[in-house]
Design a protein around this motif. Structure first.
Motif, short mmCIF file in Angstrom:
data_model
loop_
_atom_site.label_atom_id
_atom_site.label_comp_id
_atom_site.label_asym_id
_atom_site.label_seq_id
_atom_site.Cartn_x
_atom_site.Cartn_y
_atom_site.Cartn_z
N VAL A 212 0.82 -1.21 0.00
CA VAL A 212 0.00 0.00 0.00
C VAL A 212 0.85 1.26 0.00
O VAL A 212 0.66 2.17 -0.81
N ALA A 213 1.83 1.32 0.93
CA ALA A 213 2.61 2.55 1.14
C ALA A 213 3.94 2.56 0.42
O ALA A 213 4.64 3.58 0.43
N GLY A 214 4.35 1.44 -0.14
CA GLY A 214 5.64 1.39 -0.81
C GLY A 214 6.76 0.99 0.11
O GLY A 214 6.55 0.55 1.26
N LEU A 215 7.98 1.15 -0.36
CA LEU A 215 9.15 0.66 0.38
C LEU A 215 9.41 1.44 1.65
O LEU A 215 10.16 0.99 2.52
N TRP A 216 8.80 2.64 1.80
CA TRP A 216 8.98 3.39 3.04
C TRP A 216 8.36 2.68 4.23
O TRP A 216 8.67 3.01 5.39
N ALA A 217 7.49 1.73 4.00
CA ALA A 217 6.87 1.00 5.10
C ALA A 217 7.84 0.02 5.76
O ALA A 217 7.63 -0.40 6.90
N ILE A 218 8.91 -0.34 5.05
CA ILE A 218 9.83 -1.36 5.58
C ILE A 218 10.48 -0.92 6.88
O ILE A 218 10.40 -1.63 7.89
N PRO A 219 11.15 0.26 6.94
CA PRO A 219 11.77 0.63 8.23
C PRO A 219 10.75 0.88 9.33
O PRO A 219 11.03 0.61 10.50
N VAL A 220 9.56 1.35 8.97
CA VAL A 220 8.54 1.63 9.99
C VAL A 220 8.12 0.36 10.69
O VAL A 220 8.04 0.29 11.93
N PHE A 221 7.84 -0.68 9.91
CA PHE A 221 7.35 -1.92 10.49
C PHE A 221 8.46 -2.82 11.04
O PHE A 221 8.17 -3.81 11.73
N SER A 222 9.72 -2.50 10.75
CA SER A 222 10.81 -3.32 11.28
C SER A 222 11.27 -2.86 12.66
O SER A 222 11.91 -3.63 13.39
N VAL A 223 10.93 -1.63 13.05
CA VAL A 223 11.37 -1.12 14.35
C VAL A 223 10.83 -1.95 15.52
O VAL A 223 11.59 -2.30 16.44
N PRO A 224 9.53 -2.30 15.57
CA PRO A 224 9.05 -3.09 16.71
C PRO A 224 9.79 -4.42 16.87
O PRO A 224 10.12 -4.82 17.99
N LEU A 225 10.05 -5.10 15.77
CA LEU A 225 10.75 -6.38 15.88
C LEU A 225 12.20 -6.18 16.31
O LEU A 225 12.75 -7.00 17.05
N LEU A 226 12.82 -5.09 15.87
CA LEU A 226 14.18 -4.81 16.30
C LEU A 226 14.24 -4.59 17.81
O LEU A 226 15.13 -5.09 18.48
N LEU A 227 13.26 -3.85 18.34
CA LEU A 227 13.20 -3.64 19.79
C LEU A 227 12.93 -4.96 20.51
O LEU A 227 13.50 -5.22 21.58
N THR A 228 12.07 -5.79 19.92
CA THR A 228 11.81 -7.11 20.51
C THR A 228 13.07 -7.95 20.53
O THR A 228 13.35 -8.66 21.50
N GLN A 229 13.84 -7.87 19.45
CA GLN A 229 15.09 -8.63 19.39
C GLN A 229 16.06 -8.18 20.47
O GLN A 229 16.70 -9.01 21.14
N LEU A 230 16.17 -6.88 20.69
CA LEU A 230 17.07 -6.38 21.74
C LEU A 230 16.60 -6.84 23.12
O LEU A 230 17.42 -7.22 23.96
N SER A 231 15.28 -6.81 23.35
CA SER A 231 14.75 -7.29 24.63
C SER A 231 15.00 -8.78 24.80
O SER A 231 15.34 -9.24 25.90
N PHE A 232 14.85 -9.51 23.72
CA PHE A 232 15.09 -10.96 23.77
C PHE A 232 16.54 -11.26 24.13
O PHE A 232 16.84 -12.15 24.92
#
Length: 420
Positions: A212-232
């Motif tokens: 829907v939003a194009g490639l700009w959506a990639i960094p937006v939706f990857s931030v939560p998982l990155l934070l989850t990875q750091l917590s893990f």
């Protein structure tokens, strides 16, 4: 047979990789912008991975890279425009990006295991082959459209992909360790419900967002998982420190001269191997390992040490008294209540014991009799002694599992346990 399973998985991944790279190099990269964006995400995910200091292996060491690879495999549209990349290009981009991301780790001498890369290639290839031909042919849109049914389809496909990954992981782990396949598969499926579910959900959301939003959506939706990875990683570090603390506490009996050097570590490693043979879960194996490490902690309360710390030959009442003291000490250290129960019940008749206490008692007796080479007949005589005690002291099934583990790996085999 086990080696054949490993080489089959690696060979299939190698063939798919060569075919994908050859096809992409020959025909060129279709839609290089999308390939570069997802490739960069996968490379960053590999760079963000953290290897454990104890040398053990994570099931999902690079969740951000895995989510990016799945998102690229499920990418149907880019900002409302249909995509034209195929399954082979997806595999090629994933392989190239993963290799680029692991170069710094290899330079430090801590690169990922080849089995992890093989799993990544095969699971991403599976998802891409299931999705891309249907989408590119137009049959997917005809049957499910672009609404909620597409989301359901993607979730079902990712469920099958997670199952594929679990099957491969269990097969490779079984070939590497010799442990039963069924419990390994169960543990891998349970792991998929944790960080694996987050990876699959992020992959779906990222693919739909980019549509829907194009490639700009990639960094937006990857931030939560990155934070989850750091917590893990932080939780994993805490668990590793906790395990090291228990190991150091268990060595107090050796330092004080109450038990032989390495006794608690041998009992813990062999107990976990027997637990694997019996099909215990990861949670039960963690409790078993902690209890086996601390099983002799009660001897610190004795005025006169037991000769060589061998409690297997003590009268039942004295062995139960020492075990009870150990249970009290374990409770005061703050370990989980299940660990203290196993420590204090290890000297009871096996019909009155929980399963974990039966394992600790059997393996401790084996090490006292033969594991430390004190028994004149060695391990065979020690096992025979245990078999003679199966009427009251040792559960026959546990003794036979111990015999099978020893027959596979030798009596001094050390079996590593993955921190829970």
């Amino acid at each position: 047979m086990r080696a054949a399973a490993v080489w089959t998985v690696r060979g299939a991944a190698a063939v798919l990789t060569v075919a994908a790279l050859g096809h992409t190099l020959w025909n060129g990269v279709v839609e290089p912008g999308a390939a570069l964006a997802f490739g960069a995400l996968i490379a960053v995910g590999e760079l963000a991975r953290r290897d454990r200091q104890d040398g053990s292996v994570d099931r999902l060491p690079a969740p951000l890279g895995s989510a990016g690879a799945l998102a690229y495999a499920l990418l149907g549209q880019n900002a409302g425009q249909p995509t034209r990349h195929g399954a082979l290009q997806i595999v090629a981009v994933v392989v190239a990006a993963a290799l680029a991301g692991i170069v710094p780790h290899i330079a430090r001498g801590r690169g990922p295991a080849l089995d992890h890369l093989s799993r990544r290639v095969l699971t991403v290839g599976f998802a891409a082959v299931c999705f891309q031909p249907l989408y590119n042919s137009g049959r997917l849109e005809e049957r499910v459209g672009q609404g909620p049914y597409l989301v359901v389809f993607l979730l079902c496909l990712l469920g099958l992909t997670a199952l594929c990954d679990a099957v491969l992981a269990a097969a490779l782990a079984g070939a590497r360790t010799g442990w039963p396949y069924g419990p390994l598969l169960r543990d891998e499926l349970r792991a998929q419900l944790g960080i694996g579910a987050a990876i699959c959900a992020t992959g779906v959301v990222m693919a739909l967002g980019a549509a829907v939003a194009g490639l700009w959506a990639i960094p937006v939706f990857s931030v939560p998982l990155l934070l989850t990875q750091l917590s893990f990683h932080r939780i994993t570090a805490i668990r590793t420190t906790y395990r090291q603390t228990i190991t150091s506490l268990a060595r107090a009996t050796e330092i004080a001269g109450y038990t032989r050097p390495g006794h608690s570590r041998r009992v813990a490693a062999l107990s976990c191997a027997v637990g694997r043979e019996l099909g215990l879960s990861e949670r039960e194996l963690t409790v078993l390992e902690y209890a086996a490490l601390m099983h002799d902690i009660g001897q610190l309360s004795l005025v006169d040490p037991v000769p060589d710390g061998a409690t297997a030959g003590l009268p039942g009442a004295e062995a139960r008294r020492i075990a009870g003291l150990g249970g009290e000490v374990a409770r005061q250290t703050g370990v989980p209540a299940e660990v203290a129960v196993v420590v204090e019940r290890q000297a009871d008749p096996y019909r009155q014991q929980p399963v974990l206490a039966r394992i600790v008692r059997t393996v401790n007796a084996y090490d006292d009799l033969g594991g430390g080479s004190r028994h004149p007949g060695g391990s065979l005589a020690a096992l025979e002694q245990l078999r003679l005690g199966t009427g009251h002291d040792y559960q026959p099934e546990v003794v036979e599992c111990l015999a099978r583990v020893l027959a596979r790996g030798g009596r001094d085999r050390v079996v590593p346990v993955r921190p829970g």
